[in-house]
Every structure is written in structure tokens, then in C-alpha cells.
Design a protein around this motif. Structure first.
Motif, PDB file in Angstrom:
ATOM      1  N   GLU A  56      38.120  48.645  48.300  1.00 56.86           N
ATOM      2  CA  GLU A  56      37.342  49.814  48.734  1.00 56.86           C
ATOM      3  C   GLU A  56      35.849  49.575  48.476  1.00 56.86           C
ATOM      4  O   GLU A  56      35.009  49.974  49.307  1.00 56.86           O
ATOM      5  N   ARG A  57      35.514  48.921  47.354  1.00 59.93           N
ATOM      6  CA  ARG A  57      34.097  48.669  47.028  1.00 59.93           C
ATOM      7  C   ARG A  57      33.582  47.395  47.681  1.00 59.93           C
ATOM      8  O   ARG A  57      32.383  47.132  47.612  1.00 59.93           O
ATOM      9  N   ASP A  58      34.541  46.622  48.250  1.00 59.64           N
ATOM     10  CA  ASP A  58      34.192  45.355  48.894  1.00 59.64           C
ATOM     11  C   ASP A  58      33.464  44.447  47.912  1.00 59.64           C
ATOM     12  O   ASP A  58      32.350  43.955  48.172  1.00 59.64           O
ATOM     13  N   THR A  59      34.106  44.231  46.781  1.00 56.13           N
ATOM     14  CA  THR A  59      33.538  43.376  45.733  1.00 56.13           C
ATOM     15  C   THR A  59      34.446  42.179  45.546  1.00 56.13           C
ATOM     16  O   THR A  59      35.521  42.270  44.940  1.00 56.13           O
ATOM     17  N   PRO A  60      34.125  41.026  46.110  1.00 51.81           N
ATOM     18  CA  PRO A  60      34.985  39.837  46.027  1.00 51.81           C
ATOM     19  C   PRO A  60      35.229  39.399  44.595  1.00 51.81           C
ATOM     20  O   PRO A  60      36.316  38.894  44.281  1.00 51.81           O
ATOM     21  N   GLU A  61      34.221  39.569  43.713  1.00 51.03           N
ATOM     22  CA  GLU A  61      34.425  39.128  42.344  1.00 51.03           C
ATOM     23  C   GLU A  61      35.551  39.906  41.657  1.00 51.03           C
ATOM     24  O   GLU A  61      36.414  39.336  40.957  1.00 51.03           O
ATOM     25  N   ALA A  62      35.560  41.230  41.878  1.00 54.14           N
ATOM     26  CA  ALA A  62      36.634  42.043  41.284  1.00 54.14           C
ATOM     27  C   ALA A  62      37.992  41.690  41.876  1.00 54.14           C
ATOM     28  O   ALA A  62      39.023  41.679  41.191  1.00 54.14           O
ATOM     29  N   LEU A  63      37.978  41.359  43.178  1.00 56.28           N
ATOM     30  CA  LEU A  63      39.230  40.984  43.835  1.00 56.28           C
ATOM     31  C   LEU A  63      39.786  39.699  43.235  1.00 56.28           C
ATOM     32  O   LEU A  63      40.982  39.591  42.927  1.00 56.28           O
ATOM     33  N   GLN A  64      38.909  38.693  43.072  1.00 56.30           N
ATOM     34  CA  GLN A  64      39.347  37.432  42.480  1.00 56.30           C
ATOM     35  C   GLN A  64      39.833  37.623  41.039  1.00 56.30           C
ATOM     36  O   GLN A  64      40.852  37.054  40.612  1.00 56.30           O
ATOM     37  N   GLU A  65      39.121  38.442  40.297  1.00 55.66           N
ATOM     38  CA  GLU A  65      39.507  38.658  38.896  1.00 55.66           C
ATOM     39  C   GLU A  65      40.865  39.328  38.786  1.00 55.66           C
ATOM     40  O   GLU A  65      41.703  38.961  37.938  1.00 55.66           O
ATOM     41  N   SER A  66      41.113  40.297  39.670  1.00 53.24           N
ATOM     42  CA  SER A  66      42.413  40.987  39.638  1.00 53.24           C
ATOM     43  C   SER A  66      43.550  40.047  40.001  1.00 53.24           C
ATOM     44  O   SER A  66      44.630  40.065  39.398  1.00 53.24           O
ATOM     45  N   LEU A  67      43.316  39.171  41.031  1.00 51.80           N
ATOM     46  CA  LEU A  67      44.368  38.228  41.403  1.00 51.80           C
ATOM     47  C   LEU A  67      44.625  37.222  40.293  1.00 51.80           C
ATOM     48  O   LEU A  67      45.762  36.831  40.028  1.00 51.80           O
ATOM     49  N   HIS A  68      43.561  36.763  39.635  1.00 53.58           N
ATOM     50  CA  HIS A  68      43.747  35.835  38.536  1.00 53.58           C
ATOM     51  C   HIS A  68      44.557  36.463  37.387  1.00 53.58           C
ATOM     52  O   HIS A  68      45.308  35.764  36.699  1.00 53.58           O
ATOM     53  N   SER A  69      44.370  37.784  37.197  1.00 53.30           N
ATOM     54  CA  SER A  69      45.119  38.443  36.113  1.00 53.30           C
ATOM     55  C   SER A  69      46.626  38.429  36.342  1.00 53.30           C
ATOM     56  O   SER A  69      47.415  38.508  35.409  1.00 53.30           O
ATOM     57  N   ALA A  70      47.063  38.335  37.607  1.00 53.64           N
ATOM     58  CA  ALA A  70      48.502  38.301  37.902  1.00 53.64           C
ATOM     59  C   ALA A  70      49.169  37.065  37.337  1.00 53.64           C
ATOM     60  O   ALA A  70      50.347  37.076  36.953  1.00 53.64           O
ATOM     61  N   PHE A  71      48.409  35.991  37.233  1.00 55.96           N
ATOM     62  CA  PHE A  71      49.000  34.732  36.763  1.00 55.96           C
ATOM     63  C   PHE A  71      49.197  34.708  35.250  1.00 55.96           C
ATOM     64  O   PHE A  71      49.726  33.738  34.709  1.00 55.96           O
ATOM     65  N   SER A  72      48.731  35.763  34.599  1.00 56.50           N
ATOM     66  CA  SER A  72      48.987  35.845  33.151  1.00 56.50           C
ATOM     67  C   SER A  72      50.446  36.228  32.855  1.00 56.50           C
ATOM     68  O   SER A  72      50.915  36.096  31.733  1.00 56.50           O
ATOM     69  N   PHE A  73      51.143  36.695  33.865  1.00 60.73           N
ATOM     70  CA  PHE A  73      52.568  37.055  33.711  1.00 60.73           C
ATOM     71  C   PHE A  73      53.448  35.819  33.876  1.00 60.73           C
ATOM     72  O   PHE A  73      53.061  34.858  34.555  1.00 60.73           O
ATOM     73  N   HIS A  74      54.610  35.894  33.313  1.00 68.36           N
ATOM     74  CA  HIS A  74      55.522  34.732  33.277  1.00 68.36           C
ATOM     75  C   HIS A  74      56.019  34.398  34.677  1.00 68.36           C
ATOM     76  O   HIS A  74      56.523  35.256  35.397  1.00 68.36           O
ATOM     77  N   ARG A  75      55.893  33.141  35.057  1.00 66.45           N
ATOM     78  CA  ARG A  75      56.439  32.565  36.275  1.00 66.45           C
ATOM     79  C   ARG A  75      55.912  33.213  37.551  1.00 66.45           C
ATOM     80  O   ARG A  75      56.619  33.279  38.558  1.00 66.45           O
ATOM     81  N   ILE A  76      54.685  33.750  37.543  1.00 72.18           N
ATOM     82  CA  ILE A  76      54.020  34.185  38.768  1.00 72.18           C
ATOM     83  C   ILE A  76      53.319  32.967  39.364  1.00 72.18           C
ATOM     84  O   ILE A  76      52.425  32.382  38.746  1.00 72.18           O
ATOM     85  N   TYR A  77      53.751  32.576  40.575  1.00 77.28           N
ATOM     86  CA  TYR A  77      53.250  31.343  41.188  1.00 77.28           C
ATOM     87  C   TYR A  77      52.345  31.600  42.392  1.00 77.28           C
ATOM     88  O   TYR A  77      51.824  30.659  42.980  1.00 77.28           O
ATOM     89  N   GLY A  78      52.189  32.830  42.791  1.00 82.95           N
ATOM     90  CA  GLY A  78      51.307  33.099  43.932  1.00 82.95           C
ATOM     91  C   GLY A  78      50.949  34.556  44.032  1.00 82.95           C
ATOM     92  O   GLY A  78      51.778  35.424  43.733  1.00 82.95           O
TER      93      GLY A  78
END
Length: 482
Positions: A58-80
Motif C-alpha cells: 500500500e505504501r509502495d516501499t520496496p525496502e519494507a517488502l524485501q524485509e518482510s519476505l526475508h523474515s519468512a525464511f526465519s521459520f523452519h523449512r521455508i524455501y520460497g
């Protein structure tokens, strides 16, 4: 079909099938549980990062988008993790499994506003992938989030585990069946064959063959029961043989009774014909005895003629009674009364001869439906015969109840009766006494009275050494035997 095969087919096979189905259901439940847990984890992760991604779009902020996606990989066995626009075009993404869903699938999720989850395979990897629409606070869909989670080892090998479990179960079941088959053959079939061998020997006619008492407790009990049954059968056969012998004796007595009745009818006819002349002879002798012109010697001879005529008259009366079938008037009478009356009638003879009479009644109060006077005559005649056979000797009168009948025996310690004469003792005019001391009708009358009461009488060798008479009478009302 053999018993062991029946047990295997009807008990073991259904049991193993039930266990197999239960095992497969349990494995399937485990697989479903693992899959459900995987799906729930992905859904939780998707919702956890979905809010921050919606805000970043909604804010069109690529940095926040990248940071949120990177946070998903902190969970076990998330590969994409990928973010697509409403047309299915990738905005940003990281990891593996980008091509698990087609653009059409992504557009449908965006249009419907409902999430989608499915198992996918890509480049020999198994994933569970979830699509979730990214909406603004006002509810407008502005993108779609895709999260891919790689399956764990147990998730990939549940099918293989099922196959291995079925194979293990099959070989285990086969081993159990073979073990049970061997145990059945050794501990069940062999003892049964031994029992069958005993039965085959008995079937061939060897009634003395018995089973060996060995093996398990149940078979020892079964062998003892079989031996007991064979012993009971042997005893029953002996009892049947004894009954058959008794029936033969009763049949002989019946023929004897019929013969006696026929003789009695004939004798009664003869007695009727000589009765009138005897009356004339007696009357004329009495008139001659009254004359005063005859001497004492002639008068004594006339008295002797009259005495012999009276003796003939008594015999004639007995003959007429012997040949007549009586309608016995019966009434309840006690055994002890009959014996007491008969003993009273022979008491003088007992005292005079100093004979000893033993009376043994197991049930003195036993009641018969009979003519008390006639039964008293029967017992009296038997006691008098015993006294005449054994003057001053020992006489025993016994009575026993058995199977609804009264068995009465009169025995003495006299010389007894010869075997050749036993079949004749109840014939009219047969007597072992000297001439002039017996008419030979006493026992015939006894036989007639007993038959009129529906009973039977026989003669046997007494344990006292003399003769014995066995009298059997029904305790209830019955019809005469002849």
C-alpha cells in the motif's frame, strides 16, 4: 476340511485382516496428521507476514517488502516466498518454487479473495505451497502472497513406510500362522487322533479298550470323561442284559400263568360236574350214620367216608376258585397290617413247632391298592408252606420297595425245591408232600391271587438253604397280568 484349516480361515485370517486394516488406517491417520500440521504451519506463517506485506504494497516501499519476505525464511523449512500482483506477475520473491502456481491460479485467488493451498512437485522437490490475497484495510486486493515449505522426511516417506509396514505385517502373520499350525498339530491334533483311535477300537468291538490319561489337562479330562462314558455304557449293557433276562423270566411266568388259567378252567368244569354227586354221597352217608341198627365199626367207616367227601368238596371249591377270573375289590391297605394278620393266623403253628420267624420291612407303612383278605391268604399260605418244609427251623419274611413295586420274599432253611420241580410248583395238584397231606392247590391259589392283583411270583433258592418265593406287587392300581 481339517479343523486346523478351519481355525486359520475363520479365526486367524479375519483377525489379521482386521489388524492390517487397522494398521493402514493408523498410518493414513498419521500421514493426514502430518499433512495437517504442515498446512497449519504454512497458513500461520502466511498470515504472520501477510499484514506487513499488505502495508508495504500500500505504501509502495520496496525496502519494507524485501524485509518482510526475508523474515519468512526465519521459520523452519521455508524455501520460497513471492509477491504477485493481481494479474499474476511477480513483484518480488526469494527462494525456490516460483513456478508452482500458474498465473491463472494467482488471478483466481486475487479475484475471489480466498486463500489456496496445495502440494506441488518441482525439480524433484515436494512442497506445500499456500496462496493468500493481500488486501488493504478497506478490503481491496492489491496482490497475492505465495509461501513454499519443503516437505519433511517423514512426509516424503509415509507411502514407503506404509509399504514396509504391510510387508512386515505379512511376513509376521505368516510366521504366526506357521507357529500356530505346528502347535495345533502337536498339542491338539495328535491327542485327538489318539482319542479317535480309541473310538475306532471300540467300534471294531473291543469294548474293553480305554484312552490313555496323558497330555494337556483338557485332554486328560476328556480322556477320563471318555473312559467314564465307556464304563457307564458297559454298566448299561449289563443292566440291559439283566433286564432282558428278567423279561424272559417274566415271559415264562406269563406263559405259566396262561397255562395255569387254562388248567384252572378245565379243573373248574370237572369240579362243577362232580359237585352234585359228592353232595348226594355225603347226604346218604350222613343218613346211614344216624341209623341205630348199624354197629360202631360201620359208623366209623361212614364218618371216614364223610370226611373224605368233605376233603373232596374243599378241593372242588378250590378248583372252582382257581378257574375263575375275579374282579378284585381293592382298597388302600397297609403292608404291616397284612403281615400282622398273616402272622397271627400261623402263630399257633409257630409256637407249636418252635419255629423262628424273622420279619424285615424297609417301609412298614407302605400302602397298596389291593384286597387285604386275599393278600393275607397269600402270605399265610407261603408261611404255612415254609413251616411244613422246615418244622422248627428258620423263616424269613422281607419286603422292599423298588421302582413303584413291592418285592416280598418268604424264605426257609428247609430242604428246598429241586430245579426240575421249580417250573411245576404252581401247577394244580403238584405237591412234594406225602399223599394225603396236601392237595397241591395252595400255591396255585397264591399264583391266581397274585395275578389278579397285577403282580407276579417266582421261586428261587434261598440263602438260608431252603426255598424262597419272590412276590412282586404294584403299589398303584393296575390290571391283572392274565
Amino acid at each position: 476340511m481339517r479343523l486346523r484349516n478351519i481355525i486359520i480361515l475363520t479365526v486367524l485370517v479375519p483377525l489379521f485382516l482386521i489388524l492390517l486394516v487397522f494398521s493402514l488406517v493408523a498410518i493414513k491417520s498419521l500421514e493426514d496428521n502430518v499433512r495437517s500440521k504442515l498446512q497449519n504451519e504454512v497458513q500461520i506463517i502466511t498470515h504472520a507476514i501477510g499484514t506487513s506485506l499488505s502495508y508495504a504494497l500500500e505504501r509502495d516501499t520496496p525496502e519494507a517488502l524485501q524485509e518482510s519476505l526475508h523474515s519468512a525464511f526465519s521459520f523452519h523449512r521455508i524455501y520460497g516466498a513471492y509477491v504477485f500482483d493481481t494479474n499474476g506477475q511477480k513483484i518480488y520473491g526469494l527462494g525456490l518454487g516460483e513456478e508452482l502456481f500458474k498465473p491463472e491460479d494467482i488471478r483466481k485467488v486475487a479475484e475471489s479473495g480466498e486463500g489456496l493451498g496445495a502440494y506441488r512437485q518441482h525439480e524433484r522437490w515436494n512442497y506445500y505451497s499456500a496462496l493468500m490475497p493481500l488486501t488493504t484495510p478497506s478490503g481491496e486486493t492489491q496482490g497475492v502472497l505465495q509461501v513454499n515449505r519443503l516437505n519433511t522426511g517423514i512426509e516424503n516417506y509415509t507411502g514407503f513406510i506404509s509399504i514396509v509396514a504391510v510387508l512386515v505385517f505379512t511376513f509376521g502373520a505368516a510366521g504366526i500362522v506357521l507357529t500356530i499350525w505346528w502347535g495345533f498339530r502337536h498339542y491338539i491334533e495328535r491327542p485327538i487322533n489318539r482319542l479317535l483311535g480309541v473310538m475306532e477300537q471300540i467300534e471294531k468291538g473291543d469294548r474293553s479298550y480305554r484312552a490313555a490319561i496323558k497330555g494337556p489337562v483338557e485332554y486328560r479330562k476328556l480322556s477320563m470323561a471318555l473312559n467314564g462314558m465307556l464304563d457307564a455304557m458297559a454298566a448299561k449293557d449289563a443292566d440291559i442284559e439283566a433286564r432282558q433276562q428278567k423279561e424272559i423270566e417274566l415271559e415264562q411266568r406269563l406263559r405259566k400263568s396262561k397255562k395255569l388259567a387254562e388248567l384252572g378252567v378245565l379243573a373248574a368244569g370237572v369240579a362243577h360236574e362232580i359237585g352234585a354227586p359228592l353232595t348226594v354221597i355225603n347226604g346218604q352217608a350222613q343218613r346211614l350214620a344216624r341209623r341205630k341198627t348199624i354197629g360202631d365199626d360201620e359208623r366209623a367207616k361212614l364218618d371216614r367216608i364223610r370226611n373224605e367227601v368233605e376233603r373232596i368238596v374243599v378241593i372242588v371249591r378250590h378248583l372252582m376258585e382257581l378257574g375263575r377270573q375275579h374282579n378284585v375289590e381293592k382298597e388302600p391297605c397297609r403292608l404291616t397290617d397284612i403281615v400282622a394278620n398273616a402272622r397271627e393266623l400261623v402263630e399257633d403253628e409257630l409256637t407249636a413247632q418252635q419255629a423262628h420267624l424273622e420279619v424285615d420291612l424297609d417301609d412298614p407303612d407302605a400302602t397298596l391298592m389291593a384286597n387285604a383278605q386275599q393278600l393275607t391268604q397269600v402270605v399265610t399260605n407261603l408261611l404255612q408252606n415254609a413251616l411244613q418244609a422246615s418244622p422248627g427251623g428258620r423263616i424269613r419274611l422281607r419286603a422292599r420297595r423298588h421302582d413303584g413295586e413291592l418285592h416280598l420274599t418268604v424264605e426257609d432253611d428247609g430242604p428246598g425245591i429241586a430245579d426240575a420241580e421249580k417250573s411245576q410248583v404252581f401247577d394244580p395238584f403238584f405237591t412234594t408232600k406225602p399223599v394225603g397231606q396236601g392237595s397241591g392247590l395252595g400255591l396255585s391259589m397264591v399264583h391266581r391271587i397274585v395275578n389278579d392283583h397285577g403282580g407276579s411270583i417266582g421261586v428261587f433258592d434261598s440263602a438260608l438253604g431252603g426255598a424262597g418265593f419272590d412276590l412282586t406287587l404294584p403299589l398303584k392300581e393296575t390290571q391283572p397280568t392274565v
